[in-house]
Design a protein around this motif. Structure first.
Motif, PDB file in Angstrom:
ATOM      1  N   VAL A 241     -60.780  74.448  18.153  1.00  0.00           N
ATOM      2  CA  VAL A 241     -60.181  73.380  17.353  1.00  0.00           C
ATOM      3  C   VAL A 241     -61.198  72.256  17.211  1.00  0.00           C
ATOM      4  O   VAL A 241     -61.752  71.795  18.217  1.00  0.00           O
ATOM      5  CB  VAL A 241     -58.890  72.843  18.013  1.00  0.00           C
TER       6      VAL A 241
ATOM      7  N   THR B 288     -61.161  65.477  16.502  1.00  0.00           N
ATOM      8  CA  THR B 288     -60.749  64.484  15.517  1.00  0.00           C
ATOM      9  C   THR B 288     -61.335  63.145  15.930  1.00  0.00           C
ATOM     10  O   THR B 288     -61.101  62.678  17.055  1.00  0.00           O
ATOM     11  CB  THR B 288     -59.220  64.389  15.427  1.00  0.00           C
TER      12      THR B 288
ATOM     13  N   HIS C  57     -53.687  65.661  19.612  1.00  0.00           N
ATOM     14  CA  HIS C  57     -53.394  66.968  19.036  1.00  0.00           C
ATOM     15  C   HIS C  57     -52.087  67.465  19.660  1.00  0.00           C
ATOM     16  O   HIS C  57     -52.032  67.727  20.859  1.00  0.00           O
ATOM     17  CB  HIS C  57     -54.528  67.958  19.323  1.00  0.00           C
TER      18      HIS C  57
ATOM     19  N   GLN D 211     -47.987  73.252  20.545  1.00  0.00           N
ATOM     20  CA  GLN D 211     -46.987  74.117  19.935  1.00  0.00           C
ATOM     21  C   GLN D 211     -45.678  73.980  20.698  1.00  0.00           C
ATOM     22  O   GLN D 211     -45.677  73.694  21.898  1.00  0.00           O
ATOM     23  CB  GLN D 211     -47.459  75.576  19.984  1.00  0.00           C
TER      24      GLN D 211
ATOM     25  N   SER E   9     -51.055  72.677  18.078  1.00  0.00           N
ATOM     26  CA  SER E   9     -50.648  72.973  16.710  1.00  0.00           C
ATOM     27  C   SER E   9     -51.648  72.323  15.746  1.00  0.00           C
ATOM     28  O   SER E   9     -52.686  71.810  16.148  1.00  0.00           O
ATOM     29  CB  SER E   9     -49.229  72.454  16.462  1.00  0.00           C
ATOM     30  N   ASP E  10     -51.305  72.329  14.476  1.00  0.00           N
ATOM     31  CA  ASP E  10     -52.156  71.698  13.462  1.00  0.00           C
ATOM     32  C   ASP E  10     -51.803  70.234  13.227  1.00  0.00           C
ATOM     33  O   ASP E  10     -52.399  69.584  12.367  1.00  0.00           O
ATOM     34  CB  ASP E  10     -52.042  72.465  12.139  1.00  0.00           C
ATOM     35  N   ASP E  11     -50.857  69.704  13.995  1.00  0.00           N
ATOM     36  CA  ASP E  11     -50.419  68.321  13.813  1.00  0.00           C
ATOM     37  C   ASP E  11     -51.318  67.364  14.586  1.00  0.00           C
ATOM     38  O   ASP E  11     -51.589  67.565  15.777  1.00  0.00           O
ATOM     39  CB  ASP E  11     -48.977  68.154  14.281  1.00  0.00           C
TER      40      ASP E  11
ATOM     41  N   ASP F   6     -51.986  66.840   9.020  1.00  0.00           N
ATOM     42  CA  ASP F   6     -51.979  68.280   9.263  1.00  0.00           C
ATOM     43  C   ASP F   6     -53.397  68.791   9.056  1.00  0.00           C
ATOM     44  O   ASP F   6     -54.002  68.559   8.007  1.00  0.00           O
ATOM     45  CB  ASP F   6     -51.002  68.985   8.328  1.00  0.00           C
ATOM     46  N   ARG F   7     -53.943  69.473  10.055  1.00  0.00           N
ATOM     47  CA  ARG F   7     -55.335  69.906   9.988  1.00  0.00           C
ATOM     48  C   ARG F   7     -55.579  70.826   8.792  1.00  0.00           C
ATOM     49  O   ARG F   7     -56.669  70.844   8.209  1.00  0.00           O
ATOM     50  CB  ARG F   7     -55.712  70.621  11.296  1.00  0.00           C
ATOM     51  N   ARG F   8     -54.570  71.597   8.401  1.00  0.00           N
ATOM     52  CA  ARG F   8     -54.738  72.520   7.275  1.00  0.00           C
ATOM     53  C   ARG F   8     -54.767  71.791   5.937  1.00  0.00           C
ATOM     54  O   ARG F   8     -55.304  72.324   4.957  1.00  0.00           O
ATOM     55  CB  ARG F   8     -53.589  73.535   7.277  1.00  0.00           C
TER      56      ARG F   8
ATOM     57  N   HIS G  53     -45.280  72.239   5.873  1.00  0.00           N
ATOM     58  CA  HIS G  53     -46.183  71.775   6.906  1.00  0.00           C
ATOM     59  C   HIS G  53     -45.752  70.395   7.393  1.00  0.00           C
ATOM     60  O   HIS G  53     -45.327  69.552   6.610  1.00  0.00           O
ATOM     61  CB  HIS G  53     -47.616  71.703   6.373  1.00  0.00           C
TER      62      HIS G  53
END
Length: 627
Positions: free
Chosen positions: A281, A284, A347, A350, A358-360, A374-376, A458
């Protein structure tokens, strides 16, 4: 020995019944007699009941009910714990009759089960050592202080300030603290004293001074005075090979094996915070005016090519701005901030899994909202949670939270079925934040769920919120972490406070106090308010390995802004930085007397200077009057 053999031959239930009549210190001694007694003495149900018996939760229940039945609930809970089968499931058995005011024995048993269910902070699938929990909630606390790096100049020496901290775990047992220092070096401490010849809190390794002062010919891309810009967040570790430290507007990658710089990533603005590191990951990064995703491969490329594209004049004047002009590649996408100065990035895990993120991404700072990315979909912002406070620290739990249910549980009003339904809710997570609101501490808990129907797939939705701005602290809260089944916060008054997961029920508190050991009579200055240390950052030191022989492993590492300390649960007196001094044969009493003498001499010197200033002022005034 015959008596011990007879004791070990008894069934589990009888031994647990005997343990209920023993003091805690006697149970600890009993653990050393045999492996079977050790296993029985760590029974989870037994210690869970003891945690409840000593909790402020039970005190609150009695107070709300007017203390109508003093001692009855406590005695019944103790019996209930003794009558659990150690090897089998937690089956209920009928306790012997007592004088209780309920209508029947069954009514009493229901009340006991209801109180226990409302209090129990654990969730299904969560591994809890209630023996360790009892230690954290009731054991004496010792505050120790790490060895301080020294700056030596001939016969003179001075302490070097620690500019941040992170915890690195090497293997299953070794735990190290890693920090950038004020002289531009990187230092490692052995937290648990696992290396041969090393004590707890001793320095394991320190790089040469100026490693992070990138004004040398080897690293021409940072200005010579950048060490003053080391940020408070310190390093974030990815593995033993690589660690990340922030220096002004750069993320510097350091090889911990050789303590050499192996990479650098420049950013447009000064870095104020960054996230923790998880495998696979990206980091950030939070700068004054934006949020960035850090790719270490890009940093390595910059380091290898920049020296070829910047001449000697540019390296000492404006290397970062000129390098951006020379590179034709566009800047990586980043999320601009409407308000500057983020202070914490999290971060989120899950649901139901502490080990997987998670991606949050959540960002808090000197602005009124907690921002959600959201990372995506980065750099698009997905939403925000309104706080109204200035937040400086974030943590989370992969379990659901409801402020209404939490309030009812705190009063012991939910049924067992209702509590089980709450804990079995899937997809829920908890975000915890702390900071300052109107000069007082603010502890905030947000219950997060999956997106609601009609929302984007998302992201998360806000299910509930709790803001404790009344009893959290009289001063600003500086840091918050998870510690077993409790939350631990540090405040600006120098206290550490353990609270239940409801955010209100206080478990215990500890005043950190001064970092120097006081022997004999205390100094007037040591008793003055504000003379103790303040923990700006807290970290857990629990190692990966867990076993019956390795209990009480979850200590708390604290950083004051210039030194490191360790909070452990023991009746032994903690160590200080002076204990690591070599060649000092003085006793602690002599050291304390010498320090007291130095304080006295300093006060006398200041008094004489004030008197001299007063005499000079009197002479000047007299001369002006005569004139």
């Amino acid at each position: 020995m015959a008596g011990l053999s007879a004791l070990e031959s008894l069934p589990h239930e009888i031994i647990l019944e005997i343990l209920c009549f023993l003091e805690t210190k006697d149970i600890i001694h009993l653990q050393r007699c045999s492996r079977r007694l050790l296993k029985l003495s760590r029974d989870n149900v037994f210690w869970r009941a003891r945690c409840l018996l000593t909790s402020s939760f039970l005190e609150g229940i009695n107070l709300r009910r007017g203390a109508r039945f003093p001692g009855v609930i406590e005695g019944a809970l103790n019996e209930d714990a003794a009558l659990q089968d150690h090897d089998g499931p937690d089956t209920e058995r009928s306790p012997p009759p007592l004088d209780f005011p309920w209508a029947s024995r069954r009514a009493r048993e229901k009340e006991i089960q209801k109180i226990t269910a409302n209090w129990d902070p654990s969730f299904p699938g969560e591994t809890i050592s209630w023996y360790d929990e009892y230690i954290h909630r009731n054991s004496p606390i010792a505050v120790s202080w790490f060895e301080r790096p020294q700056l030596r100049d001939g016969g003179l020496q001075d302490h070097i300030e620690v500019k941040g901290v992170a915890v690195y775990q090497h293997g299953d047992e070794e735990v190290f603290a890693v920090s950038p220092l004020d002289d531009g070096s990187v230092c490692l401490w052995d937290i648990k004293g696992t290396r041969p010849g090393k004590k707890k809190g001793s320095i394991l390794q320190q790089s040469k001074a100026g490693l992070l002062r990138m004004g040398s010919s080897k690293s021409p891309y940072l200005s010579p005075d950048c060490v003053s810009g080391l940020t408070d967040c310190g390093p974030v570790l990815r593995s033993f090979v690589d660690s990340y430290l922030t220096v002004q507007g750069h993320v510097v990658e350091v090889d911990l094996g050789t303590l050499q710089v192996v990479g650098d990533q420049p950013y447009e603005w000064t870095i104020t915070t960054m996230s923790s590191a998880q495998p696979g990951v990206p980091l950030t990064i939070g700068t004054l005016h934006g949020i960035h995703l850090h790719d270490s491969r890009y940093g390595r490329y910059v380091e290898q090519t920049r020296q070829e594209r910047i001449d000697d004049f540019d390296r000492y004047n404006a290397p970062r701005r000129l390098s951006l002009l020379l590179f034709s590649d566009p800047l990586p996408p980043y999320a601009p901030l409407p308000h500057s100065n983020p202070l914490s990035i999290l971060h989120l895990e899950q649901p139901g899994n502490k080990q997987t993120v998670s991606d949050d991404i959540f960002v808090a700072g000197r602005f009124s909202n907690i921002l959600n990315y959201d990372r995506r979909m980065f750099p698009s912002i997905k939403g925000s949670l309104h706080s109204g406070a200035r937040l400086c620290s974030l943590t989370s739990l992969p379990y659901p939270f409801s402020s209404v249910d939490s309030e009812l549980r705190r009063k012991g009003e939910l049924s067992i079925a209702q509590v089980e339904k709450i804990k079995e809710t899937t997809g829920g997570r908890t975000l915890v934040a702390c900071g300052e609101y109107n000069t007082k501490g603010s502890l905030e808990i947000y219950g997060l769920g999956p997106p609601l129907p009609g929302q984007e797939p998302h992201g998360v939705s806000l299910n509930s919120v709790m803001k404790n701005r009344q009893t959290a602290s009289k001063s600003k809260l500086l840091s918050v972490i998870n510690h077993g089944t409790c939350l631990v916060v540090s405040d600006g008054s120098g206290y550490l406070k353990w609270v239940e997961r409801d955010g209100f029920t206080e478990v215990r508190r500890q005043y950190i106090g001064p970092s120097e050991r006081v022997v004999g009579h205390t100094s007037l200055f040591n008793e003055m308010p504000g003379s103790g240390e303040i923990a700006r950052k807290l970290l857990s030191t629990q190692s990966r390995q867990a076993s019956d022989d390795k209990s009480n492993d979850d200590d708390i590492l604290l950083w004051t802004g210039e030194k490191l300390g360790l909070v452990n649960f023991s009746s032994k007196q903690g160590f200080t930085a002076d204990d690591f001094e070599e060649g000092d044969t003085r006793t602690p009493e002599e050291v304390a007397a010498e320090k007291e003498k130095q304080h006295y001499e300093e006060r006398m010197r200041q008094a004489l200077e004030r008197d001299a200033d007063g005499v000079r002022l009197f002479k000047v005034l007299g001369a002006s009057i005569r004139g």
